[in-house]
Design a protein around this motif. Structure first.
Motif, PDB file in Angstrom:
ATOM      1  N   GLN A 127       0.842  -1.054  -0.273  1.00 21.40           N
ATOM      2  CA  GLN A 127       0.333   0.143   0.142  1.00 21.40           C
ATOM      3  C   GLN A 127       0.682   1.308   0.127  1.00 21.40           C
ATOM      4  O   GLN A 127       1.161   1.935   1.046  1.00 21.40           O
ATOM      5  N   THR A 128       1.371   1.656  -1.186  1.00 23.99           N
ATOM      6  CA  THR A 128       1.832   3.481  -1.646  1.00 23.99           C
ATOM      7  C   THR A 128       1.082   4.098  -0.747  1.00 23.99           C
ATOM      8  O   THR A 128       0.333   3.953  -0.840  1.00 23.99           O
ATOM      9  N   TYR A 129       2.369   5.380  -0.821  1.00 28.45           N
ATOM     10  CA  TYR A 129       0.789   6.749  -0.180  1.00 28.45           C
ATOM     11  C   TYR A 129       0.163   6.955  -1.824  1.00 28.45           C
ATOM     12  O   TYR A 129      -0.810   7.658  -2.012  1.00 28.45           O
ATOM     13  N   LEU A 130       0.626   6.768  -2.579  1.00 24.75           N
ATOM     14  CA  LEU A 130       0.396   7.745  -4.232  1.00 24.75           C
ATOM     15  C   LEU A 130      -1.199   5.937  -3.990  1.00 24.75           C
ATOM     16  O   LEU A 130      -2.292   7.252  -4.687  1.00 24.75           O
ATOM     17  N   SER A 131      -1.359   5.304  -3.328  1.00 25.83           N
ATOM     18  CA  SER A 131      -2.842   4.586  -4.452  1.00 25.83           C
ATOM     19  C   SER A 131      -4.047   4.750  -3.421  1.00 25.83           C
ATOM     20  O   SER A 131      -4.926   4.665  -2.830  1.00 25.83           O
ATOM     21  N   VAL A 132      -3.694   5.770  -2.270  1.00 24.89           N
ATOM     22  CA  VAL A 132      -4.410   6.192  -0.654  1.00 24.89           C
ATOM     23  C   VAL A 132      -4.977   7.417  -0.449  1.00 24.89           C
ATOM     24  O   VAL A 132      -5.395   8.083  -0.295  1.00 24.89           O
ATOM     25  N   LEU A 133      -3.188   8.202  -1.702  1.00 28.22           N
ATOM     26  CA  LEU A 133      -3.700   9.748  -1.039  1.00 28.22           C
ATOM     27  C   LEU A 133      -5.165  10.161  -1.926  1.00 28.22           C
ATOM     28  O   LEU A 133      -4.878  10.136  -2.969  1.00 28.22           O
ATOM     29  N   ASP A 134      -5.771  10.913  -1.389  1.00 26.97           N
ATOM     30  CA  ASP A 134      -6.876  11.877  -1.431  1.00 26.97           C
ATOM     31  C   ASP A 134      -6.986  13.378   0.073  1.00 26.97           C
ATOM     32  O   ASP A 134      -5.835  13.013   1.082  1.00 26.97           O
ATOM     33  N   ALA A 135      -7.815  14.075  -0.132  1.00 30.93           N
ATOM     34  CA  ALA A 135      -7.891  15.327   0.283  1.00 30.93           C
ATOM     35  C   ALA A 135      -8.022  14.869   1.472  1.00 30.93           C
ATOM     36  O   ALA A 135      -7.535  15.257   2.640  1.00 30.93           O
TER      37      ALA A 135
END
Length: 354
Positions: free
Chosen positions: A116-124
């Motif tokens: 689970q990378t940062y990119l896969s879960v990043l949102d506001a």
């Protein structure tokens, strides 16, 4: 550079790679039985922008799995990864941990930080917490810094990186041959940028501290850190630029500024040698970003034309946007900005609005 989505090993198989896969399995079979390795479960975990590739296999570890790195000599050298893993771990960062190493063959058995990378879960909603944790981890790393541990990010290396821009992006990707006058403008701009970044405080630099190399973990709260084998000792703002002006995700300028201020305040409170005035820190941040993003444009072009990895072309517009945003703010870089606009086909009537 960052990890890319894995594809089945058979999709890019070659006799050499198949031979390495068999050698890798033979090496794993000879490791202590206490690892409980299920070699039959070996499957691609991710590929890389380099020659490295990664596999995951079932094991009797707390995570239930481990990671294997295949870094074929002479194209890759495992020793910098092993060294950086030790240094970063000692600084308090969560790293995979090298369990077994065969440097001669280019094989490492590593702990598994999940997928689970940062990119896969990043949102506001998730971004404030994740970027706060990344800032905290970066401060930990920089506080541990001392010269002589990693190679210096010196002028020669920084300039060699910048030259990827004219060599691969301008010439190969854009098909443009610079005039002698334009080349002088480029060189003068490079000299100004390098004078700034080399004057910055020197710390440990991960060099790819971004959303594809930071992993979301249940515990600890700080991110898991990957892809640190290119670590150097260099400018303080480099890693902050990598994550706040990430080639793979874009945030509003006001949000980036807010996160940058928060990091500067955190670093200053921790005793790091940041400038006393935030405006000076932000200038350093932006000039460092110009160096990094011009380099990245060259790297993405090279990945496409030399290595056949066309997916990175999709990320070029955002990276070029970052360069233009920063160039337009500084009178000293106006000639370089005009040249960049000419290369990008940005006319006076159709400039970006910021």
């Amino acid at each position: 550079m960052p990890d890319t989505p894995a594809s089945p090993a058979s999709s890019n198989a070659s006799p050499a790679r198949d031979g390495r896969l068999q050698a890798l399995k033979t090496w794993l079979a000879g490791l202590p039985a206490t690892y409980g390795l299920d070699i039959a479960s070996l499957a691609p975990a991710s590929s890389d922008a380099s020659f490295r590739r990664y596999f995951r296999l079932t094991a009797t570890s707390p995570q239930g799995s481990l990671i294997v790195m295949d870094a074929p000599p002479p194209q890759e050298d495992c020793r910098p990864f092993v060294h950086a893993d030790q240094v970063f771990g000692a600084a308090g960062l969560t790293v995979p941990g090298v369990l077994e190493a065969d440097v001669a063959q280019g094989f490492l058995l590593l702990g598994d930080l999940g997928n689970q990378t940062y990119l896969s879960v990043l949102d506001a909603q998730t971004a404030p917490r994740l970027y706060g944790a990344a800032s905290e981890a970066l401060v930990k790393l920089q506080l541990a810094s001392q010269p002589g541990v990693f190679p210096e990010y010196d002028r020669a290396l920084l300039l060699r990186e910048l030259m990827l821009y004219p060599d691969w992006y301008i010439s190969r990707h854009k098909g443009i041959t610079l005039t002698e006058k334009e080349r002088q403008v480029l060189n003068d701009g490079f000299d100004r940028i390098l004078a700034n970044v080399l004057a910055q405080p020197q710390v440990y630099v991960h060099r790819d501290w971004h959303s594809r190399n930071l992993m979301v973990l249940d515990e600890p709260r700080l991110p898991g850190v990957l892809d640190f084998q290119d670590a150097v000792y260099g400018p303080m703002t480099y890693d902050l630029v990598s994550i706040l002006r990430d080639a793979y995700i874009r945030w509003d300028e006001e949000q980036v500024l807010d996160w940058c201020i928060r990091h500067w305040e955190h670093a200053r409170a921790a005793g790091l040698p940041v400038p006393a005035d935030f405006s000076d820190f932000y200038r350093d941040f932006e000039w460092m970003g110009i160096q990094r993003h011009l380099k990245v444009l060259g790297i993405f072009a090279r990945l496409n034309y030399r290595d056949g990895k066309a997916a990175y072309l999709n990320d070029m517009p955002l990276v070029a946007h970052y360069v233009h945003v920063a160039l337009r703010r500084y009178d000293e870089l106006a000639p370089l900005c005009r040249l960049f606009e000419k290369i990008e086909g940005i006319s006076a009537d159709h400039r970006y609005t910021f």
